[in-house]
Motif scaffolding. Structure first.
Motif, PDB file in Angstrom:
ATOM      1  N   SER A 136       3.986   4.067   6.709  1.00  0.00           N
ATOM      2  CA  SER A 136       3.836   5.187   7.628  1.00  0.00           C
ATOM      3  C   SER A 136       2.424   5.298   8.172  1.00  0.00           C
ATOM      4  N   GLY A 137       1.474   4.682   7.486  1.00  0.00           N
ATOM      5  CA  GLY A 137       0.075   4.851   7.851  1.00  0.00           C
ATOM      6  C   GLY A 137      -0.512   6.132   7.298  1.00  0.00           C
ATOM      7  N   PRO A 172       0.790  -1.227   0.000  1.00  0.00           N
ATOM      8  CA  PRO A 172       0.000   0.000   0.000  1.00  0.00           C
ATOM      9  C   PRO A 172       0.825   1.282   0.000  1.00  0.00           C
ATOM     10  N   GLU A 173       2.017   1.229   0.603  1.00  0.00           N
ATOM     11  CA  GLU A 173       2.917   2.380   0.641  1.00  0.00           C
ATOM     12  C   GLU A 173       4.336   1.926   0.330  1.00  0.00           C
ATOM     13  N   ILE A 174       5.161   2.834  -0.172  1.00  0.00           N
ATOM     14  CA  ILE A 174       6.545   2.453  -0.451  1.00  0.00           C
ATOM     15  C   ILE A 174       7.407   2.536   0.806  1.00  0.00           C
ATOM     16  N   VAL A 175       6.917   3.200   1.838  1.00  0.00           N
ATOM     17  CA  VAL A 175       7.495   3.094   3.175  1.00  0.00           C
ATOM     18  C   VAL A 175       6.320   3.161   4.135  1.00  0.00           C
ATOM     19  N   PHE A 187       8.685   2.982  11.358  1.00  0.00           N
ATOM     20  CA  PHE A 187       8.342   4.343  10.943  1.00  0.00           C
ATOM     21  C   PHE A 187       6.845   4.615  11.069  1.00  0.00           C
ATOM     22  N   ARG A 188       6.021   3.580  11.027  1.00  0.00           N
ATOM     23  CA  ARG A 188       4.576   3.794  11.136  1.00  0.00           C
ATOM     24  C   ARG A 188       4.196   4.367  12.506  1.00  0.00           C
ATOM     25  N   GLU A 189       5.113   4.311  13.483  1.00  0.00           N
ATOM     26  CA  GLU A 189       4.850   4.893  14.792  1.00  0.00           C
ATOM     27  C   GLU A 189       5.164   6.387  14.835  1.00  0.00           C
ATOM     28  N   PHE A 190       5.802   6.908  13.792  1.00  0.00           N
ATOM     29  CA  PHE A 190       6.219   8.310  13.782  1.00  0.00           C
ATOM     30  C   PHE A 190       5.062   9.291  13.973  1.00  0.00           C
TER      31      PHE A 190
END
Length: 330
Positions: free
Chosen positions: A98-99, A93-96, A157-160
């Motif tokens: 992150s949500g 869904p994403e290339i990195v 990184f999704r916690e950022f």
């Protein structure tokens, strides 16, 4: 002259039918004899590939010829051998991860922090009204980070987005974000702007480009990379080692995977403890049957393993990197 190159790159550019693109792109990479890891999403590409100099050039030429990816910037490393074993190209869904998937909220193609070239970043980072913000995960900044950088206690990184709340006191400062190659900063800086931070910047090309163009000055330790090399040196001006052996506490920049395949934890361990613990993170893992043979490198071909809930719980402590680092940001 090096026989092999490793390319690190990303590009935010819309891709229609991204899932089919990923399948076709995998076959193309295999036809060139490349190995690596590429993530494809509707928002673009994120990859690290490795192969012969000729194959890597052919790959870059094809990416630029596509037209959608003309603004891709490849960071090129000369390597003695390919930095991966296999070739993977997956749709996600994403290339990195992150949500931050709603382009109406965060769109790196429209609004991000101001890009700073490495030398601009170097000149600006020590100013009194500047805060250097590392947007990477714990296991990355544990082994290397900029001097005086603010780091966040995050496993992925999704916690950022949640951690931005802890940065409220820094509003009014100039925020200089950085990551390995720049991709995380595209969304991190965009989110900071959305949340009311007025002066937000990002290191263009990330730590890797900073090392190549600014000598890596004041980057302490090594840079974590998502391939078989695990970490790479970037500082040729005033290099230091900041990470320590998990078992004895002595300084070491060597990161390995636990020889117990069911654990597979990624951690820093000195050579002496490596042989003492037979490549394991603990005496408990050292005593398990069918342990992988430790050869001094601590690297093993990844194979799917059952989820170990107890280990995951232990890893929540900020000093314990998560399992399967190569896939942690997928």
């Amino acid at each position: 002259m090096a026989q092999y190159h490793t390319l690190l790159y990303y590009c935010y550019s819309p891709i229609e039918n991204a899932e089919q693109f990923a399948a076709d792109h995998l076959e193309f990479c295999k036809s060139l004899g490349l190995v690596g890891r590429i993530i494809v999403a509707e928002e673009g590409l994120n990859g690290t590939v490795s192969g012969t100099v000729e194959a890597c050039k052919a790959y870059m030429d094809t990416i630029y010829a596509d037209g959608r990816f003309n603004h891709t910037e490849f960071k090129i490393d000369e390597v003695e051998e390919p930095s991966f074993i296999k070739m993977h190209c997956r749709y996600k869904p994403e290339i990195v991860h992150s949500g931050l998937r709603d382009p109406k909220e965060i769109d790196p193609t429209k609004k991000t922090g101001k890009h700073l070239e490495p030398k601009e970043f170097m000149e600006m980072k020590d100013q009194e009204d500047v805060v250097i913000l590392d947007v990477r995960s714990n296991y990355e900044h544990t082994v290397g980070r900029f001097k005086n950088a603010v780091t966040l206690d995050i496993e992925n990184f999704r916690e950022f987005p949640e951690k931005v709340k802890e940065l409220e006191h820094l509003k009014g400062k100039k925020i200089l974000t950085y990551c390995t190659g720049g991709i995380k900063c595209e969304k991190a800086s965009a989110l900071l702007l959305k949340e009311g931070f007025e002066e937000v910047y990002q290191l263009h090309g990330g730590i890797i480009k900073y090392g190549k163009e600014a000598g890596g000055k004041d980057f302490e330790g090594d840079c974590y990379v998502f391939d078989n090399r695990v970490t790479v040196p970037v500082n040729t001006v005033n290099p230091t080692v900041i990470s320590t052996c998990r078992n004895c506490g002595t300084q070491t920049k060597k990161m390995i995977n636990c020889a117990n395949a069911k654990c597979n934890e990624h951690f820093t361990q000195c050579d002496e403890c490596g042989w003492k613990f037979d490549g394991c993170c603990s005496t408990e893992c050292q005593s398990v049957p069918n342990k992988r043979e430790y050869d001094g490198t601590g690297y093993y071909v990844k194979v799917p393993q059952p989820v170990n809930v107890e280990k995951i719980s232990k890893r929540k402590h900020k000093n314990f990197p998560p399992k399967n680092k190569m896939e942690a940001e997928a």
